[in-house]
Design an enzyme around this catalytic site. Sequence first.
Site, PDB file in Angstrom:
ATOM      1  N   ASP A   1      -2.381  -4.875   0.257  1.00  0.00           N
ATOM      2  CA  ASP A   1      -1.923  -6.183   0.736  1.00  0.00           C
ATOM      3  C   ASP A   1      -2.707  -6.716   1.923  1.00  0.00           C
ATOM      4  O   ASP A   1      -3.026  -7.915   1.978  1.00  0.00           O
ATOM      5  CB  ASP A   1      -0.424  -6.152   1.041  1.00  0.00           C
TER       6      ASP A   1
ATOM      7  N   GLN B   1       0.817  -1.212   0.000  1.00  0.00           N
ATOM      8  CA  GLN B   1       0.000   0.000   0.000  1.00  0.00           C
ATOM      9  C   GLN B   1       0.852   1.263   0.000  1.00  0.00           C
ATOM     10  O   GLN B   1       2.040   1.244   0.322  1.00  0.00           O
ATOM     11  CB  GLN B   1      -0.916   0.015   1.224  1.00  0.00           C
ATOM     12  N   HIS B   2       0.223   2.352  -0.371  1.00  0.00           N
ATOM     13  CA  HIS B   2       0.707   3.727  -0.186  1.00  0.00           C
ATOM     14  C   HIS B   2       1.771   4.196  -1.174  1.00  0.00           C
ATOM     15  O   HIS B   2       2.004   5.391  -1.288  1.00  0.00           O
ATOM     16  CB  HIS B   2       1.262   3.950   1.228  1.00  0.00           C
TER      17      HIS B   2
END
Length: 473
Positions: free
Chosen positions: A238, A71-72
């Site tokens: 995830d 992520q991110h």
Amino acid sequence: MALVAGIDSSTQSCKVVIRDAGTGALVRQGRASHPDGTEVHPDAWWDALSEAISRAGGLGDVSALSVGGQQHGMVCLDRDGNVVRPALLWNDTRSAQAALDIIREAGNGDPELGAGFWVSATGTVPVASLTLTKLRWLAENEPENAARVAAVCLPHDWLSWRLAGFGPGTGEAGLAALRTDRSDASGTGYYSASSGEYLPDALRAALGHVPLLPAVVGPLEIAGKTPEGALIGPGAGDNAAAALGVGAGVGDVVLSLGTSGTVFAVSSAPAADASGLVAGFADATGNYLPLACTLNATRVFDATAALLGVSLDEFSALALAAPLGAGGLTLVPYFDGERTPNLPDATGSLHGITRTNYTSANLARAAVEGVVCSLADGLAALQAQGVEARRIILIGGGAQSPAVQQAASQLLELPVVVPAPGEYVADGAARQASAVLAGAFPDWSADATEVTAAPSDGSVLARYRRHAGAYLA
């Protein structure tokens, strides 16, 4: 027999599993490594994915696929679809000051008011890991690159886009084909998990302009097709993919013990924690995925085993040989600082030492109980947000330790199940691909072991919280 592929593009590597769409049976799999670092060019992910697909026997016979990803990560594209600069990953902390500035500005100088604003707007208080703070850093430190940004997407979005046949040189028409899902979008800092909408004003304030963003598709919607005709699912962050992979539903809490610890739950309602301990993410099914992180999990076991001069298996056996409560020893496991609670400069501490209880077995037991108690604090933070906890699903490398399993059952006082070791994120992505193909999530049976409940004692967790609470005094 229809086949589906699930892809896990994590920080360290890319894993591909090919499964039977109906039963979930594993047919074949492949893996390839990613380069180290907190800044990685997305081309390295594509190379690793291509290698992992090859090792998995290719996708020629696959009817649908989906990507779960870290992520991110900030992936910036110019108007022609070229990557502007290497992606900043979730664990790149150079945007920590940008996060503080964003919070203060929202509260007109008051961090508490600012945190409240962001929780109300997005469900999450900005931290260095979020994409929004990285875009702020980019605008302040690389203004020429910031000005070139025509589109921003996340790692799993970019890989799905490439699998659909797009990439550098596809221009604005290619950028318009970018897609994401609500679970990954909810970790950007410029998307509201509760309303399902992007926040263009937040982007404008951070980057200086509003770039094109991937359209957010629903849990069962098709995000695209490969040039060969295979359907591409929405994908997922995830943790949301892992929840799918272990079959978590409302009432299930997943405790993941890796290098760090993660506690997340499937919830029917969004979370909004102004303290910042709980991130109010969305999941991959249409529900929500409130999540809390701790910084110290299996690294504490590694360090304690090394101190005692034993292997990890021997460490677990020592911990099992000690009584519940470790004879009065309490380890507060903030070895590398802590995030839950937010104590980045903290260190660990050992309490209650006597000549009688200072044994190898008790020290091993105290290390295990300290990590589980720390995760219990994460669980408590989720429950304070209204999360229903009926069952614990224990995953990650540390979950295979019998001592950890026993301590989780005793200290959390909830039923505990341990799924068979597997590629949970890739498996979740495969399950999503099957759902896109069939129009509903398949009921794949998962092998799991129920931990036998052992006698519990609430005083152990109370003692831990007394010592850990001193850090906040």
